[in-house]
Design a protein around this motif. Sequence first.
Motif, PDB file in Angstrom:
ATOM      1  N   ILE A  60       0.866  -1.185   0.000  1.00  0.00           N
ATOM      2  CA  ILE A  60       0.000   0.000   0.000  1.00  0.00           C
ATOM      3  C   ILE A  60       0.897   1.227   0.000  1.00  0.00           C
ATOM      4  O   ILE A  60       1.730   1.402   0.894  1.00  0.00           O
ATOM      5  N   ARG A  61       0.732   2.075  -1.007  1.00  0.00           N
ATOM      6  CA  ARG A  61       1.619   3.230  -1.183  1.00  0.00           C
ATOM      7  C   ARG A  61       0.808   4.506  -1.375  1.00  0.00           C
ATOM      8  O   ARG A  61      -0.287   4.479  -1.949  1.00  0.00           O
ATOM      9  N   PRO A  62       1.335   5.645  -0.909  1.00  0.00           N
ATOM     10  CA  PRO A  62       0.667   6.914  -1.171  1.00  0.00           C
ATOM     11  C   PRO A  62       0.937   7.371  -2.605  1.00  0.00           C
ATOM     12  O   PRO A  62       1.999   7.091  -3.173  1.00  0.00           O
ATOM     13  N   LYS A  63       0.004   8.068  -3.175  1.00  0.00           N
ATOM     14  CA  LYS A  63       0.151   8.544  -4.542  1.00  0.00           C
ATOM     15  C   LYS A  63       1.349   9.476  -4.688  1.00  0.00           C
ATOM     16  O   LYS A  63       1.986   9.541  -5.738  1.00  0.00           O
ATOM     17  N   SER A  64       1.681  10.203  -3.611  1.00  0.00           N
ATOM     18  CA  SER A  64       2.756  11.194  -3.668  1.00  0.00           C
ATOM     19  C   SER A  64       4.150  10.592  -3.497  1.00  0.00           C
ATOM     20  O   SER A  64       5.139  11.325  -3.509  1.00  0.00           O
ATOM     21  N   ALA A  81      -4.732   7.897  -2.609  1.00  0.00           N
ATOM     22  CA  ALA A  81      -4.565   9.350  -2.656  1.00  0.00           C
ATOM     23  C   ALA A  81      -4.235   9.873  -1.261  1.00  0.00           C
ATOM     24  O   ALA A  81      -4.781   9.404  -0.263  1.00  0.00           O
ATOM     25  N   ASP A  82      -3.321  10.825  -1.190  1.00  0.00           N
ATOM     26  CA  ASP A  82      -2.982  11.448   0.085  1.00  0.00           C
ATOM     27  C   ASP A  82      -2.920  12.966  -0.086  1.00  0.00           C
ATOM     28  O   ASP A  82      -3.169  13.475  -1.176  1.00  0.00           O
ATOM     29  N   GLU A  83      -2.577  13.642   0.987  1.00  0.00           N
ATOM     30  CA  GLU A  83      -2.635  15.104   0.976  1.00  0.00           C
ATOM     31  C   GLU A  83      -1.256  15.748   0.926  1.00  0.00           C
ATOM     32  O   GLU A  83      -1.093  16.909   1.256  1.00  0.00           O
ATOM     33  N   ILE A  84      -0.243  14.989   0.508  1.00  0.00           N
ATOM     34  CA  ILE A  84       1.096  15.551   0.403  1.00  0.00           C
ATOM     35  C   ILE A  84       1.347  15.972  -1.040  1.00  0.00           C
ATOM     36  O   ILE A  84       1.160  15.186  -1.966  1.00  0.00           O
ATOM     37  N   HIS A 126       1.520  12.598  10.803  1.00  0.00           N
ATOM     38  CA  HIS A 126       0.616  11.569  11.320  1.00  0.00           C
ATOM     39  C   HIS A 126      -0.836  11.853  10.931  1.00  0.00           C
ATOM     40  O   HIS A 126      -1.608  10.919  10.701  1.00  0.00           O
ATOM     41  N   TYR A 127      -1.193  13.110  10.846  1.00  0.00           N
ATOM     42  CA  TYR A 127      -2.539  13.481  10.379  1.00  0.00           C
ATOM     43  C   TYR A 127      -2.758  12.981   8.953  1.00  0.00           C
ATOM     44  O   TYR A 127      -3.811  12.400   8.640  1.00  0.00           O
ATOM     45  N   ILE A 128      -1.769  13.166   8.091  1.00  0.00           N
ATOM     46  CA  ILE A 128      -1.885  12.734   6.688  1.00  0.00           C
ATOM     47  C   ILE A 128      -2.004  11.219   6.607  1.00  0.00           C
ATOM     48  O   ILE A 128      -2.809  10.678   5.835  1.00  0.00           O
ATOM     49  N   ILE A 129      -1.205  10.516   7.431  1.00  0.00           N
ATOM     50  CA  ILE A 129      -1.275   9.048   7.446  1.00  0.00           C
ATOM     51  C   ILE A 129      -2.658   8.581   7.893  1.00  0.00           C
ATOM     52  O   ILE A 129      -3.247   7.653   7.320  1.00  0.00           O
ATOM     53  N   ALA A 135      -9.273   6.823   4.337  1.00  0.00           N
ATOM     54  CA  ALA A 135      -9.691   6.670   2.939  1.00  0.00           C
ATOM     55  C   ALA A 135      -9.754   5.193   2.548  1.00  0.00           C
ATOM     56  O   ALA A 135     -10.658   4.775   1.813  1.00  0.00           O
ATOM     57  N   ILE A 136      -8.806   4.406   3.063  1.00  0.00           N
ATOM     58  CA  ILE A 136      -8.822   2.957   2.775  1.00  0.00           C
ATOM     59  C   ILE A 136     -10.058   2.310   3.388  1.00  0.00           C
ATOM     60  O   ILE A 136     -10.784   1.554   2.724  1.00  0.00           O
ATOM     61  N   LEU A 137     -10.312   2.605   4.658  1.00  0.00           N
ATOM     62  CA  LEU A 137     -11.395   1.941   5.378  1.00  0.00           C
ATOM     63  C   LEU A 137     -12.774   2.420   4.942  1.00  0.00           C
ATOM     64  O   LEU A 137     -13.764   1.703   5.129  1.00  0.00           O
ATOM     65  N   GLU A 138     -12.846   3.602   4.360  1.00  0.00           N
ATOM     66  CA  GLU A 138     -14.122   4.097   3.836  1.00  0.00           C
ATOM     67  C   GLU A 138     -14.439   3.518   2.462  1.00  0.00           C
ATOM     68  O   GLU A 138     -15.572   3.571   2.008  1.00  0.00           O
ATOM     69  N   ASP A 139     -13.421   2.973   1.803  1.00  0.00           N
ATOM     70  CA  ASP A 139     -13.613   2.366   0.481  1.00  0.00           C
ATOM     71  C   ASP A 139     -14.032   0.906   0.682  1.00  0.00           C
ATOM     72  O   ASP A 139     -13.192   0.018   0.841  1.00  0.00           O
TER      73      ASP A 139
END
Length: 532
Positions: A60-64, A81-84, A126-129, A135-139
């Motif tokens: 599992i990898r962040p898009k950024s 998708a992440d917020e970085i 940690h907020y971004i993580i 996002a994973i658990l909501e999908d």
Amino acid sequence: MKSLSNQSHFIVGLFLSFSVFTLSCSGGKILLYPVDGSHWVNMKVLIEELHSRGHSITVIRPKSSWYIMEKSPLYTSITIADEISKSDHFFEEYLWKVIEIERGDASGLSFLKLQVDLFSMLSKAHYIICKMVSAILEDKMLVKRLQDERYDLVLTDPALAGGVILAHYLKLPLVLNVRWITTGEGHFAIAPSPMSYVPLLGSGHTDKMTFTQRVKNVLFQSFTFFQDRFVVGPHYDALIDKYLDNKTDIVSLIQAADIWLMRTDFVFEFPRPTMPNVVYMGGFQCKPSKPLPADLEAFVQSSGDHGFIIMSLGTLVKSIPADMANDIAVAFASLPQKVIWRHLGDRPSTVGNNTLIVDWIPQNDLLGHSKIKAFVAHGGTNGVQEAIYHGVPILGFPLFFDQFDNLIRIQEKGAGKILKLSEFSSRTFGQALRELLSNASYRTNMQRLSSLHRDQPMRPLDLAVFWIEYVMRNKGATHLRSEFYKMPWYSYHSVDVLLVLFTVVVVFVFSVVAIIRYVCYKTCCKRKIKNE
């Protein structure tokens, strides 16, 4: 007939052994949640070894992500998708603040401001993580896919603990590739850590502390408590409350891991208490050197008997101030050795003819070369372990995080020197290098550490993979895990027991005093009656 019978028994035994071997090596399914940057460098070593043994890995990898590629022959990836933004430079901005404070205003106020900046950076990371895990658990489709895959375990780096939350949500065994957790160095969460001789990382102490240092060591715990309770913990608390059934906290979830693959060993680390589910794999990423590219080999060979030095400040450091780079270049130019310097900033104007500046170096292969004389390093765990493996003394140039404490361990063992940012100049840098090169004890001591590190019954990488496969075969390793993390703090520290015992003693003393007073009173009364 007896010979034939023995042969048949041998063949049957060989067949059974082969069957057991095949069964034990059958491929498992691993869900891997890594941390980017230098942490990915060593995680990838585990992935390569697990893949070579037939295991199927999903990352599992962040898009950024800069380092974790979406497509790889080693694993299947799930990109979230992440917020970085790739334009964000958290660590670089923090580094420049550290350099500015260390080289200029080193007052208590500046130190506190630096801590605030660090806490702010950690909180954002940690907020971004946590947002990514949410996002994973909501999908629901992704969650169903992860559940349907029936993974054997989750392997994660708990420095950023998204993988820990995911493992508990999916109810899978958990293996940690760890040195850092959300509150700091991992040992302090899993094993007894007496403050009298176990230095907190960040304190800059060894295991031989004066009274003043022990006071400082205890006070440093307040930073850990503050970080856990107010900086990092709240992000995970919200996630746990929303997605997990039981009321707990992120540190307890980390403590519940089956196996801790610890990226250190006691050749490097100071001796300290540990636990049965902690497996030491320090230097697992180290390996024999390979031949250098032709151009590098030619440059190295041109150094003659003087040999060469390499310098690298790690994957996170993109550049340093121009005046520092020029001072370093001046010091290098004054040496008879050749220098290979990984430097990504502007080319210093003072570079000597003996210095080769490159964007990337095959660090392990250079450290294993016969002509290497010294390693100028920032003190990251990977580089320090590679230097120990190859027996190369270090001139440490610590910048932030655990680097100073890593180098303290090397300096304490006589295998290197530290040059602090506050002491840095072209003159002091050159002096430190010349001492490291001229005093043979540094190389002798580092080679002794190398000999101790290599004197093991099996390679650290094989040990790590064995325990990962052990968890697969046995559906966990709960028999090795202490249940202390389920105890409230007052039970763990026996505060309730001490209170009860204290109460019993107090009641007993008061009872004895009351009885004595009563007896004395009765005696006095009898005497008074007789006298009357």
